[in-house]
Each structure stands twice: as C-alpha cells, then as structure tokens.
Design a protein around this motif. Structure first.
Motif, PDB file in Angstrom:
ATOM      1  N   VAL A 199      15.659 -23.850 -10.107  1.00  0.00           N
ATOM      2  CA  VAL A 199      15.625 -23.029 -11.319  1.00  0.00           C
ATOM      3  C   VAL A 199      14.700 -21.844 -11.101  1.00  0.00           C
ATOM      4  CG1 VAL A 199      15.086 -22.983 -13.786  1.00  0.00           C
ATOM      5  CG2 VAL A 199      15.905 -25.097 -12.733  1.00  0.00           C
ATOM      6  N   GLY A 200      15.126 -20.691 -11.577  1.00  0.00           N
ATOM      7  CA  GLY A 200      14.248 -19.536 -11.659  1.00  0.00           C
ATOM      8  C   GLY A 200      14.310 -18.973 -13.063  1.00  0.00           C
ATOM      9  N   LEU A 201      13.198 -19.014 -13.785  1.00  0.00           N
ATOM     10  CA  LEU A 201      13.101 -18.442 -15.123  1.00  0.00           C
ATOM     11  C   LEU A 201      12.149 -17.252 -15.058  1.00  0.00           C
ATOM     12  CD1 LEU A 201      12.702 -21.730 -17.217  1.00  0.00           C
ATOM     13  CD2 LEU A 201      14.808 -20.492 -16.651  1.00  0.00           C
ATOM     14  N   LEU A 202      12.522 -16.152 -15.689  1.00  0.00           N
ATOM     15  CA  LEU A 202      11.766 -14.911 -15.541  1.00  0.00           C
ATOM     16  C   LEU A 202      11.714 -14.160 -16.865  1.00  0.00           C
ATOM     17  CD1 LEU A 202      10.341 -12.988 -13.507  1.00  0.00           C
ATOM     18  CD2 LEU A 202      12.581 -11.940 -13.101  1.00  0.00           C
ATOM     19  N   ASP A 203      10.536 -13.699 -17.238  1.00  0.00           N
ATOM     20  CA  ASP A 203      10.335 -12.890 -18.440  1.00  0.00           C
ATOM     21  C   ASP A 203       9.545 -11.655 -18.030  1.00  0.00           C
ATOM     22  OD1 ASP A 203      10.043 -11.884 -20.971  1.00  0.00           O
ATOM     23  OD2 ASP A 203       8.525 -13.329 -21.602  1.00  0.00           O
ATOM     24  N   THR A 204      10.159 -10.483 -18.132  1.00  0.00           N
ATOM     25  CA  THR A 204       9.511  -9.244 -17.740  1.00  0.00           C
ATOM     26  C   THR A 204       9.506  -8.268 -18.905  1.00  0.00           C
ATOM     27  OG1 THR A 204      11.537  -8.129 -16.989  1.00  0.00           O
ATOM     28  CG2 THR A 204      10.404  -9.553 -15.403  1.00  0.00           C
ATOM     29  N   GLU A 205       8.512  -7.369 -18.914  1.00  0.00           N
ATOM     30  CA  GLU A 205       8.485  -6.337 -19.943  1.00  0.00           C
ATOM     31  C   GLU A 205       7.555  -5.208 -19.535  1.00  0.00           C
ATOM     32  OE1 GLU A 205       7.132  -8.094 -23.551  1.00  0.00           O
ATOM     33  OE2 GLU A 205       5.024  -8.047 -22.982  1.00  0.00           O
ATOM     34  N   PHE A 206       7.794  -4.061 -20.120  1.00  0.00           N
ATOM     35  CA  PHE A 206       6.879  -2.930 -20.010  1.00  0.00           C
ATOM     36  C   PHE A 206       5.912  -2.982 -21.184  1.00  0.00           C
ATOM     37  CE2 PHE A 206      10.688  -1.280 -17.829  1.00  0.00           C
ATOM     38  CZ  PHE A 206      10.129  -0.892 -16.625  1.00  0.00           C
ATOM     39  N   ASP A 207       4.617  -2.813 -20.892  1.00  0.00           N
ATOM     40  CA  ASP A 207       3.639  -2.750 -21.976  1.00  0.00           C
ATOM     41  C   ASP A 207       3.745  -1.420 -22.711  1.00  0.00           C
ATOM     42  OD1 ASP A 207       2.770  -5.237 -21.228  1.00  0.00           O
ATOM     43  OD2 ASP A 207       1.093  -4.490 -20.043  1.00  0.00           O
ATOM     44  N   ASP A 208       3.964  -0.362 -21.965  1.00  0.00           N
ATOM     45  CA  ASP A 208       4.093   0.964 -22.558  1.00  0.00           C
ATOM     46  C   ASP A 208       4.698   1.881 -21.511  1.00  0.00           C
ATOM     47  OD1 ASP A 208       3.934   2.848 -24.543  1.00  0.00           O
ATOM     48  OD2 ASP A 208       1.914   3.506 -23.986  1.00  0.00           O
ATOM     49  N   PHE A 209       5.837   2.472 -21.817  1.00  0.00           N
ATOM     50  CA  PHE A 209       6.516   3.312 -20.834  1.00  0.00           C
ATOM     51  C   PHE A 209       7.254   4.426 -21.575  1.00  0.00           C
ATOM     52  CE2 PHE A 209       9.738   3.264 -17.058  1.00  0.00           C
ATOM     53  CZ  PHE A 209       9.317   4.540 -16.708  1.00  0.00           C
ATOM     54  N   LEU A 210       6.594   5.584 -21.681  1.00  0.00           N
ATOM     55  CA  LEU A 210       7.224   6.760 -22.271  1.00  0.00           C
ATOM     56  C   LEU A 210       7.956   7.512 -21.173  1.00  0.00           C
ATOM     57  CD1 LEU A 210       4.301   8.019 -24.562  1.00  0.00           C
ATOM     58  CD2 LEU A 210       6.378   6.825 -25.268  1.00  0.00           C
ATOM     59  N   THR A 211       9.264   7.589 -21.275  1.00  0.00           N
ATOM     60  CA  THR A 211      10.058   8.215 -20.229  1.00  0.00           C
ATOM     61  C   THR A 211      11.031   9.230 -20.815  1.00  0.00           C
ATOM     62  OG1 THR A 211      11.701   7.848 -18.491  1.00  0.00           O
ATOM     63  CG2 THR A 211      11.671   6.267 -20.301  1.00  0.00           C
ATOM     64  N   PHE A 212      11.155  10.369 -20.117  1.00  0.00           N
ATOM     65  CA  PHE A 212      12.140  11.378 -20.490  1.00  0.00           C
ATOM     66  C   PHE A 212      13.478  11.122 -19.798  1.00  0.00           C
ATOM     67  CE2 PHE A 212       8.107  13.432 -21.284  1.00  0.00           C
ATOM     68  CZ  PHE A 212       8.319  14.086 -22.478  1.00  0.00           C
ATOM     69  N   GLY A 248       2.792  -3.373 -17.100  1.00  0.00           N
ATOM     70  CA  GLY A 248       3.821  -4.334 -17.477  1.00  0.00           C
ATOM     71  C   GLY A 248       3.451  -5.707 -16.966  1.00  0.00           C
ATOM     72  N   SER A 249       4.280  -6.682 -17.303  1.00  0.00           N
ATOM     73  CA  SER A 249       4.010  -8.051 -16.865  1.00  0.00           C
ATOM     74  C   SER A 249       5.303  -8.740 -16.464  1.00  0.00           C
ATOM     75  CB  SER A 249       3.317  -8.854 -17.980  1.00  0.00           C
ATOM     76  OG  SER A 249       4.146  -8.942 -19.123  1.00  0.00           O
ATOM     77  N   ASN A 250       5.187  -9.641 -15.500  1.00  0.00           N
ATOM     78  CA  ASN A 250       6.295 -10.469 -15.020  1.00  0.00           C
ATOM     79  C   ASN A 250       5.791 -11.901 -14.959  1.00  0.00           C
ATOM     80  OD1 ASN A 250       6.563  -7.683 -14.088  1.00  0.00           O
ATOM     81  ND2 ASN A 250       8.374  -8.355 -12.982  1.00  0.00           N
ATOM     82  N   LYS A 251       6.427 -12.782 -15.686  1.00  0.00           N
ATOM     83  CA  LYS A 251       5.972 -14.176 -15.702  1.00  0.00           C
ATOM     84  C   LYS A 251       7.185 -15.097 -15.670  1.00  0.00           C
ATOM     85  CE  LYS A 251       5.299 -13.925 -20.759  1.00  0.00           C
ATOM     86  NZ  LYS A 251       5.423 -12.465 -20.888  1.00  0.00           N
ATOM     87  N   GLY A 252       6.944 -16.321 -15.193  1.00  0.00           N
ATOM     88  CA  GLY A 252       8.083 -17.225 -15.116  1.00  0.00           C
ATOM     89  C   GLY A 252       7.755 -18.550 -14.463  1.00  0.00           C
ATOM     90  N   VAL A 253       8.834 -19.295 -14.170  1.00  0.00           N
ATOM     91  CA  VAL A 253       8.750 -20.626 -13.587  1.00  0.00           C
ATOM     92  C   VAL A 253       9.759 -20.720 -12.447  1.00  0.00           C
ATOM     93  CG1 VAL A 253       9.033 -23.104 -14.003  1.00  0.00           C
ATOM     94  CG2 VAL A 253       8.088 -21.644 -15.796  1.00  0.00           C
ATOM     95  N   GLU A 254       9.391 -21.423 -11.387  1.00  0.00           N
ATOM     96  CA  GLU A 254      10.296 -21.670 -10.260  1.00  0.00           C
ATOM     97  C   GLU A 254      10.241 -23.150  -9.890  1.00  0.00           C
ATOM     98  OE1 GLU A 254       9.425 -17.166  -8.702  1.00  0.00           O
ATOM     99  OE2 GLU A 254       8.337 -18.872  -7.849  1.00  0.00           O
ATOM    100  N   LEU A 255      11.410 -23.767  -9.812  1.00  0.00           N
ATOM    101  CA  LEU A 255      11.505 -25.190  -9.477  1.00  0.00           C
ATOM    102  C   LEU A 255      12.567 -25.377  -8.409  1.00  0.00           C
ATOM    103  CD1 LEU A 255      11.567 -28.263 -11.800  1.00  0.00           C
ATOM    104  CD2 LEU A 255      13.438 -27.938 -10.198  1.00  0.00           C
ATOM    105  N   GLU A 256      12.243 -26.202  -7.407  1.00  0.00           N
ATOM    106  CA  GLU A 256      13.194 -26.548  -6.352  1.00  0.00           C
ATOM    107  C   GLU A 256      13.044 -28.029  -6.026  1.00  0.00           C
ATOM    108  OE1 GLU A 256      13.474 -23.250  -3.201  1.00  0.00           O
ATOM    109  OE2 GLU A 256      11.468 -23.010  -4.038  1.00  0.00           O
ATOM    110  N   THR A 257      14.176 -28.710  -5.924  1.00  0.00           N
ATOM    111  CA  THR A 257      14.121 -30.131  -5.598  1.00  0.00           C
ATOM    112  C   THR A 257      15.322 -30.529  -4.754  1.00  0.00           C
ATOM    113  OG1 THR A 257      13.910 -32.370  -6.510  1.00  0.00           O
ATOM    114  CG2 THR A 257      15.332 -30.844  -7.703  1.00  0.00           C
ATOM    115  N   THR A 258      15.099 -31.461  -3.863  1.00  0.00           N
ATOM    116  CA  THR A 258      16.154 -32.055  -3.039  1.00  0.00           C
ATOM    117  C   THR A 258      16.012 -33.567  -3.094  1.00  0.00           C
ATOM    118  OG1 THR A 258      16.062 -30.159  -1.528  1.00  0.00           O
ATOM    119  CG2 THR A 258      17.182 -32.130  -0.744  1.00  0.00           C
ATOM    120  N   TRP A 259      17.158 -34.266  -3.268  1.00  0.00           N
ATOM    121  CA  TRP A 259      17.142 -35.728  -3.385  1.00  0.00           C
ATOM    122  C   TRP A 259      18.185 -36.316  -2.447  1.00  0.00           C
ATOM    123  CZ3 TRP A 259      19.172 -38.894  -8.161  1.00  0.00           C
ATOM    124  CH2 TRP A 259      18.921 -40.251  -7.940  1.00  0.00           C
TER     125      TRP A 259
END
Length: 716
Positions: A572-585, A549-560
């Motif tokens: 900000v936390g942006l996250l995109d995850t998925e299974f490439d192939d997962f056969l489960t009973f 599987g894969s987990n990808k994303g972006v993380e941003l933090e700022t203080t002013w």
C-alpha cells in the motif's frame, strides 16, 4: 519466490480484493522453502538486509521482473509504494517519489529530484536507457538521500543492479512475442575465466509497433519501440585483499514519438511523427581493497556518454486537417492551421568518482561529478537553431557512523557537504555561473526488539540546487529560482512472522518542503503575442518556487509464503500532498496581464496520487504449472500546477500461466487484461485543434492497452 514490492489500498473494493487474492500471483521460485529469502540492499554505504535498514526501501527482484514481462524500468515503477512517473516521451523516464519529481525536459536545464544508478553508473536524466537486461534487482529508496547521493536525490534513489558473473558456465536465452508487433530476444552467457575471476555478457533486443495509429499516414508504428542493450561485466579477486568489478553498458534506443491525438484517442493525424532516441556508451570500474580485517577501501569510477535526440510534431496534425470541416480555408480565405516541429539534440557526458574508507560501523568518503550537456534545438518558429552548453561540477565529502547505545538501541548519523559549480552559455548571449554550497544528512534511531522486530525513527534532510531560466520571453522575476530543501520525518517497523514465512515493512512519513521548485510555462499566441492568447501558441517553460508545502503518507509491504504451493503479496502507498501557499501566474485561472495570480494553497501537488496498491501472489497448480499475476491500482492525480485536469483512477489485472521443466519454461501472459485507459501525461490549458478553432481542452497521453503474449526461456 522473491520479494515483490507492490501497492494495495484501503479503497480496495470487496469484490476486487477477493479476485486479487484468488487470481493474482507471482512465481514460486523457492517452493520447497519454509521461509522467505533474505534480500540485501546494495545501494547503501554498508550492504544490509532490507529488513535491517532504518528507512523505507523496496526491492524488486529478477523473478518479479521476468513474471511481469518488464522490458524497461517504467514497467516496474508501479510496484513500489508512492512511486509514479510521467511520459511526454516514448518511455516514462520522469519519475516521482512521494509526489516529488520532474515531468518534462525541454530547452532550459533541469535538476532532477530522483537519482537513477545502474551498476554504479549515474543514469539520472537519461533513464530512457534503463533496460531490464539481466537485472538482479531494482532498489527503490524513498525519501531524501542527502548523505548517500546528494543533489539529485531530493525525493529518493533508484539503484539497478545487474547479475554478477557465475562460477560455472551458464547460458540463458529468452524469446517472446506479443500483441502490437511486440518481439523480444535476449541472451546471457556467463562463466569463470579462472578460479578467481569471471565474466558475464548479456544482449537484448525489444521491438513493438506501439499502440498508436496515424490515420493520416496510414501507419500503426509511429509510436514504436526499438531498443537494443548490451552489457559486459568482469569480476576478479587479485590476491587475498584486492578485488575489481568492471562493467561496460551500451544502449541504442530508436523509438518513435507520436502519442498525442487531437481527438484524445490513440489515433493521431501527424504528418511528421516524432522520435525519442538515445545512444549511450557507459562503463564503471570498482576497486575494493581490504586494508585490514575490519577496514576496507572502495573506489568507483564511472562514465556515461549519451547522444539524445527528441522531437515531436507540435501541431499533432497535417496541412489538410481543415479540409471539409468548419475551419476550411475556402470558407474564410485564410489558413486556420499552423504546422511546426520541435527537436532537441543533446550530448550528455557524465563522469563521476567516489572513494570511501569504511568499517562495519562507519564510512567516510569523497565524491566528484562532472557533467557537460550540449543542446541544439531546431524549432520551426525560431529564426535559427538554439545552442547551449551546461557544465556542472559537484564535489562532496560525506560520512556516516553507527553508534550502539545499548544491546538493542543504536544511533546512525550521516552528513554530506556538497559544492555545486555551474557554467552556462548559449548563442543568444546568455551566460550564468552560479555556485552554491549545500548540505544534507540523516539521524536514525534503531531499536531491535526481543521478537526480532526493527523499530526506527528517522530525520533526514535533502536538497535540490537552485538555478536559472534564460529564455528571452521571461520577466526578470522569473529568471532565477532558489534551492529547494526538505526535512523528512519517518517512523517504521520491519519484522518477520510465522517462522520467517511472513515479511512486513511499514513506514509513516511527513516531509516539510521549502521553496518548492515547480515547472511552469507561459503560453503566447504566435500571431498576436498576447499572453494566454488563442492558439496557435508558443510555450515558454520555466522553473519557479512555491513558498512551501508538505508530503505525508504511509507505506506498507508484506509477503506471505503460505505453504510450498501458495505465496501472497500486498503493498500500500497512501499519500497526502499540498501547497501551503503558492501564488502563481501560470495557472489557467490566473490573469498575468492584470497582475492577479492564482493561489494553489491547499491543493494537491502534481503527479501525487492519494493511493496506490498492488495485491498478488502465486499458486503452483502442479509441480510444473504455475498461475501468477497481480492487480494494481492508482488514484487519479493532477497533471500539473498549471491547470485542474486530473488523470482517472484505475485498476489493472495482469496474469501469467507458466509451464516449467528443469531448464526451460513457457509462459502465456496478459497485461492490463481489463483494458483500462491509463493516462500517463496530460495537458489542460491550451487548444491545439484548428477544427475547433483552437478551443481550450484537455489532452492525454495513454499507457499500454490490453497486451497478450507468449514467452519462452531456456537455461543451460
């Protein structure tokens, strides 16, 4: 004000954004400064500013902890991008970073993906005791920490650091009350014992009736919180080159656990409310010896002895639940309902030793950890108690070096070689003794630009040891699971702007996971024994492997730091995850009897929200009056790989109005002022309500509703 690490999203609605910027703040603790304070991360081999580290790190400091009214680590986790947690206990001690982490623990041993360390003491797996008592800062390191921490940090590491002894005698007292019977009292006394040594003593008690009403028992405290923590810390310089740092930590957690309702509300029907208890005695000794001006030795010995007692009313009801309903015994001549209680008592002993020699540019060290866990399970439908002993030894050598390639370019490389040896036995005659060699590491390329910005590229490898499932209800194919590995690719930028009044961190990552370990369970009818049969049910949990599987994303933090009256933060936390192939009973749509699995290919992983954000700040209305707070949000996420139930997305508003004088302050605060219904744990593939003849439906555990209170602090 200190650096606050929060989350903001591209899905932020315009009205919400305006409200957030106008109304949500964090206290100004350095209003007269024109630039933000430097934040030092202590979890790394060589302590550095958070803006100089070539990886994604959040640091949540003491002023943020106080403003948030955080009593426990779980109250802070939403502040760090792409960090989530699961309950299923009185506290959210099951943590996920970038969508990776455990969600529960029952009979079989688990291997954690997120490490938790408090003052050098390994609290991984026992984070119910992770109080915010006298904490200086909480450091959240995202991504695999294969070099730094090893087998229990595939997803990341949380490092909690307490305050050091002060050079002058100081006393800090805090007291507060809030809705639902909430009461807090803490005290800290610190000072010198000589010109070169000092002590710090801290004690805290927090109680709450909780947010559940047991309508059968007519009680509103069956899901209560009752936590006492204490810490003693002593530091001394024993000559010009030798220093010691001693810590003793005690936690006494006596919480209730009555969180799931047959009606999916905060009203329960339990006749045997559960509990979630932990007693921990822990300590650490750190020795630092300066071999020369450029070389030093560090040795750390730590130990934690914990007794954990976790139990729950499995039927969530009482024997008369069917009276006067469609499942009334008098209508059928037999009882539709069942009654059971499940209890897990664990003795967890953990000793670790870490020794290293380091300079300003390199580190080499050795590590050993010995953990023994004794489990006693008492379950209504078992003929006798279940007992097991798990003894795990981890030994490692590691090293890291930084090589300057030019005036502005540097390469950092680290490697950890670890051997894990496990011995397991239980009273069912099961034995296992797997051992394996593991490795992790990282390579980071850093570029320091003319404007002071740090640009970095990082490749790191993490690992999570394989293991075994020993329940008698499992097929041979489910008995063992393989080691999970992950390669993390990350690029980022860190910099300050506007003469140091703005700090910015941005990271983008892609994580390639192999042999993903996934917790699953088999549901069997107690009466028929049929897999997937109608309830009353028994549940057999086990760990299996998805292919990848894969987990990808972006993380941003700022203080002013806008000016001496106004400070704003966003993350900000942006996250995109998925299974490439997962056969489960194990999925609700699979048919184990016919051998037809369900393929989770392309589906998001559990407890991995697509976005998280927090936006906030602080505004000094006068020299003595400050309004502060935050708005935080989280997208909905799948609760499990077993079914398709998801949490609801939410936005929470937290505000605090503080009046302060030179050595005291009083604050009126409100948490979740919009009274959002937040789901922190969920099930969706079984039925537990006899009034509906055990029809399958979703069930949720909920976070805190609106809570309003007042807190007073005195320093002298």
């Amino acid at each position: 004000m200190k650096l606050v690490n929060c989350n903001s999203t591209i899905r932020l609605r315009p009205v919400t954004a305006l409200l957030a910027i106008a109304c949500s703040f964090t206290p100004l603790s350095h209003a007269q400064q024109s630039s933000l304070e430097e934040i030092i991360v202590t979890a790394e081999f060589i302590e550095e500013s958070v803006l100089d580290l070539p990886n994604s790190v959040s640091v949540i400091d003491s002023s943020t902890i106080e403003t948030r009214g955080a009593q426990h680590l779980e109250d802070l986790l939403n502040l760090a991008p792409n960090v989530n947690f699961a309950t299923g206990a009185s506290r959210g001690r099951f943590i996920q970073i970038r969508g990776i982490g455990e969600r529960s623990e029952f009979q079989d041993p688990i291997i954690n993906s997120v490490g938790v360390v408090i003052d050098g003491i390994d609290f991984t797996g026992i984070a119910s005791g992770a109080s915010t008592l006298d904490v200086k800062q909480v450091e959240v390191l995202r991504g695999p920490q294969g070099t730094l921490f090893g087998a229990n940090a595939l997803a990341g590491l949380i490092n909690i650091v307490s305050n050091k002894p002060s050079t002058e005698l100081t006393t800090h007292i805090s007291a507060g009350i809030e809705d639902f019977g909430g009461q807090e009292l803490s005290a800290v006394v610190s000072g010198p014992t000589s010109d070169t040594s000092g002590y710090r003593i801290a004690l805290k008690r927090y109680q709450s009736d909780g947010f559940t009403e047991d309508v059968f028992l007519e009680r509103d405290d069956t899901n209560n919180i009752d936590e006492t923590t204490a810490r003693f810390r002593y530091t001394a310089d024993l000559g010009q080159r030798l220093a010691v740092d001693l810590t003793a930590f005690l936690a006494d957690v006596d919480n209730g656990y009555d969180a799931f309702s047959l009606d999916n509300t905060r009203q329960t029907y339990s006749d045997e409310p559960g509990f979630d208890r932990q007693k921990t005695n822990a300590g650490s000794v750190k020795v630092i010896y300066e071999i020369s001006d450029a070389l030093s030795f560090e040795g750390l010995l730590s130990a934690a002895d914990s007794d954990l007692d976790y139990g729950y009313d499995e039927d969530w009801s009482h024997l008369g639940i069917c009276n006067g309903t469609a499942c009334d015994t008098s209508l059928f001549g037999f009882d539709w309902f069942y009654s059971s209680f499940d209890r897990y008592q664990r003795e967890n002993q953990n000793v670790s030793f870490d020794a290293r020699i380091k300079s300003d540019t390199w580190v080499i060290g050795v590590y050993h950890r010995n953990q023994e866990i004794e489990l006693d399970r008492v379950y209504t439908f078992n003929e006798g108690d279940f007992n097991s002993v798990l003894d795990t030894k981890n030994s490692a050598i590691y090293g890291q070096i930084q090589l300057p390639l030019s005036d502005r370019l540097a390469l950092t490389s680290g490697l950890r070689l670890e051997h894990r040896d496990t011995q397991y036995r239980d009273n069912n005659g099961n034995q296992a003794s797997p051992d394996e060699s593991l490795w992790g590491g990282r390579i980071a390329l850093e570029y320091n630009a003319d404007n002071g910005a740090l640009y970095y590229g990082l490749i790191s490898r993490g690992y999570k040891a394989g293991g075994f499932n020993l329940s008698g209800d499992l097929d041979n194919r489910d008995r063992e699971f393989d080691t999970e590995t992950m390669i993390n690719y990350e690029v980022g930028i860190k910099n300050t702007y506007l003469d140091g009044s703005v700090q910015l961190q941005v990271a983008m990552f892609y994580q390639d996971r192999e042999d993903i370990q996934s917790r699953q369970s088999i549901v069997r009818s107690i009466e028929s024994g049929i897999v997937g049969g109608s309830c009353p049910c028994s549940f057999t949990d086990f760990v299996g492997n998805a292919s990848s599987g894969s987990n990808k994303g972006v993380e941003l933090e700022t203080t002013w730091l806008v000016n001496d009256k106004l400070e704003l933060i966003a993350s900000v936390g942006l996250l995109d995850t998925e299974f490439d192939d997962f056969l489960t009973f194990d999925h609700v749509n699979a048919d184990r009897d016919t051998g037809t699995p369900f393929n989770l290919k392309g589906r998001s992983q559990a407890h991995a929200p697509d976005y998280q954000w927090v936006i906030g700040g602080a505004f000094a209305i006068t020299d003595h009056l400050i309004i502060s707070g935050s708005i935080e949000a989280k997208d909905g996420f799948f609760f499990s790989e077993r079914h398709e139930e998801r949490s609801d997305a939410y936005e929470l508003l937290n505000l605090e109005l503080t009046y302060q004088q030179e050595n005291w302050r009083v604050a009126l605060f409100g948490k979740n002022l919009s009274d959002e219904l937040v789901q922190t744990r969920g099930f969706g593939s079984f039925g537990n309500d006899p009034r509906k003849f055990y029809e399958t439906e979703p069930y949720n555990q909920f976070g805190a509703p609106r809570v309003v209170g007042v807190r007073a602090v005195v320093d002298f």
